[in-house]
Design an enzyme around this catalytic site. Structure first.
Site, PDB file in Angstrom:
ATOM      1  N   ASP A   1     -12.219 -21.354  -8.716  1.00 28.43           N
ATOM      2  CA  ASP A   1     -12.796 -22.322  -7.771  1.00 28.43           C
ATOM      3  C   ASP A   1     -14.189 -22.770  -8.224  1.00 28.43           C
ATOM      4  O   ASP A   1     -14.542 -23.950  -8.050  1.00 28.43           O
ATOM      5  CB  ASP A   1     -12.846 -21.725  -6.364  1.00 28.43           C
ATOM      6  CG  ASP A   1     -11.455 -21.557  -5.762  1.00 28.43           C
ATOM      7  OD1 ASP A   1     -10.518 -22.202  -6.254  1.00 28.43           O
ATOM      8  OD2 ASP A   1     -11.310 -20.751  -4.822  1.00 28.43           O
TER       9      ASP A   1
ATOM     10  N   CYS B   1       0.860  -1.182   0.000  1.00 27.29           N
ATOM     11  CA  CYS B   1       0.000   0.000   0.000  1.00 27.29           C
ATOM     12  C   CYS B   1       0.900   1.238   0.000  1.00 27.29           C
ATOM     13  O   CYS B   1       2.031   1.174  -0.489  1.00 27.29           O
ATOM     14  CB  CYS B   1      -0.987  -0.014   1.160  1.00 27.29           C
ATOM     15  SG  CYS B   1      -0.278   0.203   2.804  1.00 27.29           S
TER      16      CYS B   1
ATOM     17  N   ARG C   1      -3.354  -0.601   5.434  1.00 29.02           N
ATOM     18  CA  ARG C   1      -3.974  -1.638   4.617  1.00 29.02           C
ATOM     19  C   ARG C   1      -3.085  -2.860   4.420  1.00 29.02           C
ATOM     20  O   ARG C   1      -3.496  -3.992   4.726  1.00 29.02           O
ATOM     21  CB  ARG C   1      -4.356  -1.050   3.244  1.00 29.02           C
ATOM     22  CG  ARG C   1      -5.450  -0.017   3.305  1.00 29.02           C
ATOM     23  CD  ARG C   1      -5.605   0.730   1.982  1.00 29.02           C
ATOM     24  NE  ARG C   1      -4.506   1.676   1.763  1.00 29.02           N
ATOM     25  CZ  ARG C   1      -4.373   2.459   0.701  1.00 29.02           C
ATOM     26  NH1 ARG C   1      -5.262   2.362  -0.289  1.00 29.02           N
ATOM     27  NH2 ARG C   1      -3.369   3.311   0.611  1.00 29.02           N
TER      28      ARG C   1
END
Length: 227
Positions: free
Chosen positions: A124, A13, A19
């Site tokens: 997925d 970040c 973050r």
């Protein structure tokens, strides 16, 4: 390259105090549960407040989700830090550009964290819809379905994650956001607590998606292989 070496993930970040530390500590905690010793997650900032600890509200978020914020110190992103990294996860598209200015060779291994999470969700779903595909098993280094020992398990895990950028790029067109700003995590630095909660709301689902992908594709442990 040592095929059993941990997969190196770097989160990035700006100041490296709000973050990216949250992403670092929560990814590390979650990945340690999936493949112990299989990952090394660190972070850095493009304009880091070098040596500063994680911001208190960010530290509280880490604790809430079961991570450990202690001992953190911000560091400046450099070409040396980028050397040998397998995957770079940035908090905004702008940070991605700054990473590539330092090391253009990372083009295919650098994503915003929300961008990668959407790609993994697509991968997925595809795997779940494919007939006859077992869940939670990755190939071993020797080509079998169960890793026979810890070194083979780590090698299988490393091979899967080092090949991940190419697989993710293959479904990029299926994971584009409606708004490009949906790739970014808001910067809460020196802002109200509500902005930290907004950061949490954006970041947590991305981390969950990455950990879910790791769990679904983790090589079986030697103990599990005996069951």
């Amino acid at each position: 390259m040592d095929t059993s070496a941990p997969v190196r993930i770097l989160t990035v970040c700006t100041g490296n105090i709000c973050r990216s530390p949250v992403a670092e500590r929560l990814l590390q905690a979650g990945l340690d549960q999936v493949v112990p010793g299989g990952f090394h997650v660190s972070s850095a900032g493009t304009r880091a407040l070098v040596g500063e600890p994680m911001q208190p509200i960010s530290a509280d978020i880490v604790r809430t989700f079961g991570g450990d914020p202690d001992g953190f110190a911000a560091r400046q992103l450099t070409p040396r830090i980028l050397r040998g990294v397998d995957l770079v996860l940035t908090m905004t598209s702008g940070h991605r550009g700054e990473v590539l200015q330092l090391d253009a060779s990372l083009l295919k291994r650098t994503f915003t964290i929300r961008e990668l999470a959407r790609m993994l969700d697509v991968l997925d779903r595809r795997a779940a819809d494919a007939p006859g595909q077992p869940a939670a098993v990755a190939p071993s280094a020797g080509g079998g379905t169960n890793a026979p020992d810890d070194d083979s398990r780590l090698a299988a895990n490393a091979g899967l994650w080092r090949g991940l950028p190419a697989r993710a790029a293959g479904v990029r067109h299926l994971s584009l956001p409606a708004d490009p700003t949906d790739n970014d995590i808001v910067d809460p630095y020196r802002r109200a607590p509500e902005v930290y909660r907004e950061m949490e709301d954006q970041l947590a689902p991305a981390i969950v998606s990455i950990l879910r992908h790791a769990r679904l594709n983790a090589p079986l442990s030697p103990d599990a292989a005996q069951l």
